[in-house]
Design a protein around this motif. Sequence first.
Motif, PDB file in Angstrom:
ATOM      1  N   MET A  44      -4.350  78.109  57.895  1.00 12.94           N
ATOM      2  CA  MET A  44      -3.097  78.005  58.639  1.00 12.94           C
ATOM      3  C   MET A  44      -3.360  77.446  60.048  1.00 12.94           C
ATOM      4  O   MET A  44      -2.681  76.526  60.505  1.00 12.94           O
ATOM      5  CB  MET A  44      -2.451  79.392  58.738  1.00 12.94           C
ATOM      6  CG  MET A  44      -1.192  79.433  59.551  1.00 12.94           C
ATOM      7  SD  MET A  44      -0.794  81.124  60.047  1.00 12.94           S
ATOM      8  CE  MET A  44      -1.933  81.398  61.376  1.00 12.94           C
ATOM      9  N   LYS A  45      -4.404  78.014  60.697  1.00 13.15           N
ATOM     10  CA  LYS A  45      -4.726  77.574  62.066  1.00 13.15           C
ATOM     11  C   LYS A  45      -5.141  76.095  62.092  1.00 13.15           C
ATOM     12  O   LYS A  45      -4.920  75.395  63.081  1.00 13.15           O
ATOM     13  CB  LYS A  45      -5.878  78.412  62.631  1.00 13.15           C
ATOM     14  CG  LYS A  45      -5.440  79.778  63.080  1.00 13.15           C
ATOM     15  CD  LYS A  45      -4.775  79.662  64.436  1.00 13.15           C
ATOM     16  CE  LYS A  45      -4.202  80.993  64.894  1.00 13.15           C
ATOM     17  NZ  LYS A  45      -3.294  80.876  66.025  1.00 13.15           N
ATOM     18  N   ALA A  46      -5.777  75.649  60.992  1.00 14.90           N
ATOM     19  CA  ALA A  46      -6.229  74.254  60.934  1.00 14.90           C
ATOM     20  C   ALA A  46      -5.071  73.303  60.630  1.00 14.90           C
ATOM     21  O   ALA A  46      -5.254  72.087  60.576  1.00 14.90           O
ATOM     22  CB  ALA A  46      -7.330  74.109  59.891  1.00 14.90           C
ATOM     23  N   PRO A  87     -20.683  65.772  63.397  1.00 16.71           N
ATOM     24  CA  PRO A  87     -19.804  66.145  64.513  1.00 16.71           C
ATOM     25  C   PRO A  87     -18.423  65.538  64.291  1.00 16.71           C
ATOM     26  O   PRO A  87     -18.306  64.367  63.934  1.00 16.71           O
ATOM     27  CB  PRO A  87     -20.487  65.518  65.734  1.00 16.71           C
ATOM     28  CG  PRO A  87     -21.878  65.204  65.301  1.00 16.71           C
ATOM     29  CD  PRO A  87     -21.861  65.015  63.820  1.00 16.71           C
ATOM     30  N   ASP A  88     -17.376  66.340  64.445  1.00 19.52           N
ATOM     31  CA  ASP A  88     -16.041  65.812  64.144  1.00 19.52           C
ATOM     32  C   ASP A  88     -15.022  66.214  65.209  1.00 19.52           C
ATOM     33  O   ASP A  88     -13.822  66.194  64.962  1.00 19.52           O
ATOM     34  CB  ASP A  88     -15.581  66.289  62.759  1.00 19.52           C
ATOM     35  CG  ASP A  88     -15.631  67.805  62.638  1.00 19.52           C
ATOM     36  OD1 ASP A  88     -15.826  68.468  63.677  1.00 19.52           O
ATOM     37  OD2 ASP A  88     -15.476  68.319  61.529  1.00 19.52           O
ATOM     38  N   GLY A  89     -15.534  66.594  66.363  1.00 21.12           N
ATOM     39  CA  GLY A  89     -14.619  66.898  67.464  1.00 21.12           C
ATOM     40  C   GLY A  89     -14.110  68.322  67.467  1.00 21.12           C
ATOM     41  O   GLY A  89     -13.474  68.750  68.434  1.00 21.12           O
ATOM     42  N   ARG A  90     -14.396  69.098  66.391  1.00 20.02           N
ATOM     43  CA  ARG A  90     -13.929  70.486  66.396  1.00 20.02           C
ATOM     44  C   ARG A  90     -14.868  71.335  67.246  1.00 20.02           C
ATOM     45  O   ARG A  90     -16.084  71.175  67.189  1.00 20.02           O
ATOM     46  CB  ARG A  90     -13.867  71.037  64.963  1.00 20.02           C
ATOM     47  CG  ARG A  90     -12.696  70.502  64.164  1.00 20.02           C
ATOM     48  CD  ARG A  90     -12.677  71.079  62.774  1.00 20.02           C
ATOM     49  NE  ARG A  90     -13.837  70.671  61.984  1.00 20.02           N
ATOM     50  CZ  ARG A  90     -14.193  71.242  60.836  1.00 20.02           C
ATOM     51  NH1 ARG A  90     -13.505  72.259  60.364  1.00 20.02           N
ATOM     52  NH2 ARG A  90     -15.249  70.813  60.164  1.00 20.02           N
ATOM     53  N   SER A  91     -14.290  72.261  67.993  1.00 17.22           N
ATOM     54  CA  SER A  91     -15.097  73.128  68.849  1.00 17.22           C
ATOM     55  C   SER A  91     -15.587  74.335  68.037  1.00 17.22           C
ATOM     56  O   SER A  91     -15.117  74.585  66.920  1.00 17.22           O
ATOM     57  CB  SER A  91     -14.255  73.624  70.013  1.00 17.22           C
ATOM     58  OG  SER A  91     -13.248  74.492  69.500  1.00 17.22           O
ATOM     59  N   LYS A  98     -14.862  74.336  56.768  1.00 18.22           N
ATOM     60  CA  LYS A  98     -15.812  74.475  57.866  1.00 18.22           C
ATOM     61  C   LYS A  98     -16.741  73.276  57.973  1.00 18.22           C
ATOM     62  O   LYS A  98     -16.908  72.707  59.035  1.00 18.22           O
ATOM     63  CB  LYS A  98     -16.661  75.723  57.633  1.00 18.22           C
ATOM     64  CG  LYS A  98     -16.541  76.764  58.729  1.00 18.22           C
ATOM     65  CD  LYS A  98     -17.403  77.960  58.423  1.00 18.22           C
ATOM     66  CE  LYS A  98     -16.681  79.220  58.842  1.00 18.22           C
ATOM     67  NZ  LYS A  98     -17.398  80.430  58.521  1.00 18.22           N
ATOM     68  N   SER A  99     -17.370  72.911  56.856  1.00 21.43           N
ATOM     69  CA  SER A  99     -18.415  71.905  57.026  1.00 21.43           C
ATOM     70  C   SER A  99     -17.897  70.482  56.854  1.00 21.43           C
ATOM     71  O   SER A  99     -18.500  69.558  57.369  1.00 21.43           O
ATOM     72  CB  SER A  99     -19.610  72.190  56.108  1.00 21.43           C
ATOM     73  OG  SER A  99     -19.253  72.043  54.780  1.00 21.43           O
ATOM     74  N   GLN A 100     -16.783  70.315  56.124  1.00 24.30           N
ATOM     75  CA  GLN A 100     -16.299  68.939  55.949  1.00 24.30           C
ATOM     76  C   GLN A 100     -14.960  68.667  56.617  1.00 24.30           C
ATOM     77  O   GLN A 100     -14.499  67.536  56.637  1.00 24.30           O
ATOM     78  CB  GLN A 100     -16.189  68.606  54.461  1.00 24.30           C
ATOM     79  CG  GLN A 100     -17.533  68.328  53.828  1.00 24.30           C
ATOM     80  CD  GLN A 100     -17.713  69.106  52.546  1.00 24.30           C
ATOM     81  OE1 GLN A 100     -17.521  70.313  52.518  1.00 24.30           O
ATOM     82  NE2 GLN A 100     -18.066  68.438  51.485  1.00 24.30           N
ATOM     83  N   TYR A 118     -15.199  78.819  64.221  1.00 25.31           N
ATOM     84  CA  TYR A 118     -15.588  80.219  63.983  1.00 25.31           C
ATOM     85  C   TYR A 118     -14.598  81.233  64.552  1.00 25.31           C
ATOM     86  O   TYR A 118     -14.818  82.440  64.419  1.00 25.31           O
ATOM     87  CB  TYR A 118     -16.987  80.483  64.569  1.00 25.31           C
ATOM     88  CG  TYR A 118     -18.015  79.469  64.132  1.00 25.31           C
ATOM     89  CD1 TYR A 118     -18.388  79.357  62.797  1.00 25.31           C
ATOM     90  CD2 TYR A 118     -18.609  78.599  65.049  1.00 25.31           C
ATOM     91  CE1 TYR A 118     -19.320  78.409  62.383  1.00 25.31           C
ATOM     92  CE2 TYR A 118     -19.538  77.655  64.647  1.00 25.31           C
ATOM     93  CZ  TYR A 118     -19.886  77.566  63.318  1.00 25.31           C
ATOM     94  OH  TYR A 118     -20.806  76.628  62.914  1.00 25.31           O
ATOM     95  N   GLY A 119     -13.535  80.760  65.203  1.00 30.17           N
ATOM     96  CA  GLY A 119     -12.507  81.659  65.724  1.00 30.17           C
ATOM     97  C   GLY A 119     -13.100  82.702  66.638  1.00 30.17           C
ATOM     98  O   GLY A 119     -13.896  82.397  67.536  1.00 30.17           O
TER      99      GLY A 119
END
Length: 466
Positions: A176-178, A55-59, A149-151, A64-65
């Motif tokens: 870009m979004k990241a 878990p890294d705080g990303r929703s 995605k996973s790391q 998955y946009g």
Amino acid sequence: MSAHSTSERPQPLIVGAGPAGIRAAQALVAAGLRPLVVDEAPACGGQIYRQRLVPDGRSSRDLYGSEAAKAEALHRDFAALDGKLDYWPQALLWNLRDGRADIMVAGTSRQVAHDGLILATGATDRTLPIPGWTLPGVFTLGGAQIALKSQGCAIGSRIVFLGSGPLLYLVAWQYMKAGANVAAVLDTAPFAAKFNLLRGLPLFPAIVLRGMRMTAELKLAGIALHYGVGDVRIKGSDKVDAVAWRKDGLEHRLACDGIGYGLALRSETQLADLAGCRFAFNQRDRALLPKHDAAGRTSVPGVYLAGDGAGIAGADAAERAGERAALALLQDRGLPHDPTRAATLEAELARIGRFRDVLEAAFPFPAHWVKNTADATTLCRCEEITAGEVRAAISRFGVHELNRLKAVSRVGMGRCQGRVCGAAAAELLAHETNRGVEAVGRLRSQAPVKPVPLTLALAAQREAAE
Ligand SMILES: Cc1cc2nc3c(=O)[nH]c(=O)nc-3n(C[C@H](O)[C@H](O)[C@H](O)COP(=O)(O)OP(=O)(O)OC[C@H]3O[C@@H](n4cnc5c(N)ncnc54)[C@H](O)[C@@H]3O)c2cc1C
């Protein structure tokens, strides 16, 4: 979920806990069966709905946009099957023989008898060799996405995305979004090819419009989009530091330290091969694929295919194909099944298939590249064989068939067993012998389909012989 099968009797075995495998499992459980689901990944979801390692705080939305709701539904539905099936994560199915599967799980190899086999093994990236493609800093598009995605990692601090296929724009957009620094997108297809997408509007307007929106957002962010790039060379001595290409006779060069490269996807078919399925050429995928009917039945009774492993069709198709294959298994066993649902699924799959034709026209595979692949370019990276060495072997031994090429050149004989270089070797052989790629055959799959420790494979073989 149980990491060990609780059933003494052979169970239906599902390989892959991606969209196809999960929907297949759900349909079998709904009919009262208890399948065993194995997946080499640590968590369910497959490629597109891959879960982060920690878990890294990303929703879900971050990960998955626009597909977040589908990802959540799939993960939730699989979790709801807990106790009603057996699930082995981090379990690699590496061989199929005599109605049994060899599965590497928790450091040992287990032989599992199965009563019905649904292969939902998905796809991997397809590439062609270009100068510099083996340099550190060059990833496949899928690999670049997995890192993100996973790391939660970017593949560089100034990244170029290169190739063909919808994943090209999607991964660039996700980076870009990241917040990553995307220097450019280099599309091997001419801009005019994108007009084909208009033919997809009546079929799936939301998908076409989403793709257009992503492209627009990339442009608005100031990211250069170059179409119709050719003669691409990745530059650098011990790692990538630039990419060069030609367009309209002009030379271009761009500094970067990370490249995501891919030319769409190719199906993972080794297990279908080991299961004895017959193959046929699929023009859209430019590949020999296991033959199957609209329900996923192969030429081998009791063996079914679902999802991208049966031919590239995307995640929505994979969910439907997984359920359809499960219904076919139920029907073939004389168990109650829903023919109306089966017909609906087949109709939806046919519609997605028509859309795939549109995508193929909009993002064509640059098969013509092999004609100009420089002799010094590495083709088989496991065995370090160049395109020139392959050409020499073809002409010296008069080779016309891919397995013969493997025997005389060692192409496809290394750790990846041709999963990375096989498609490129087939294209080169077809070009050098002046024939269509359908005429050169395909590499016969051998166990182990992916590397396993030698001690483990030997122990499994001894056990089978006793
Ligand atoms: C790297 C990558 C990234 C992608 N990203 C996107 C995306 O962002 N958006 C999009 O729309 N599409 C994406 N696609 C395409 C999309 O993932 C597929 O269309 C969809 O996931 C197909 O679902 P599936 O169930 O057929 O296969 P997958 O989702 O690929 O699932 C197959 C599963 O089988 C498992 N498996 C395979 N072989 C074995 C074996 N021998 N033993 C045990 N387990 C095995 C794998 O670990 C995997 O979890 C991507 C494809 C790839 C290859």
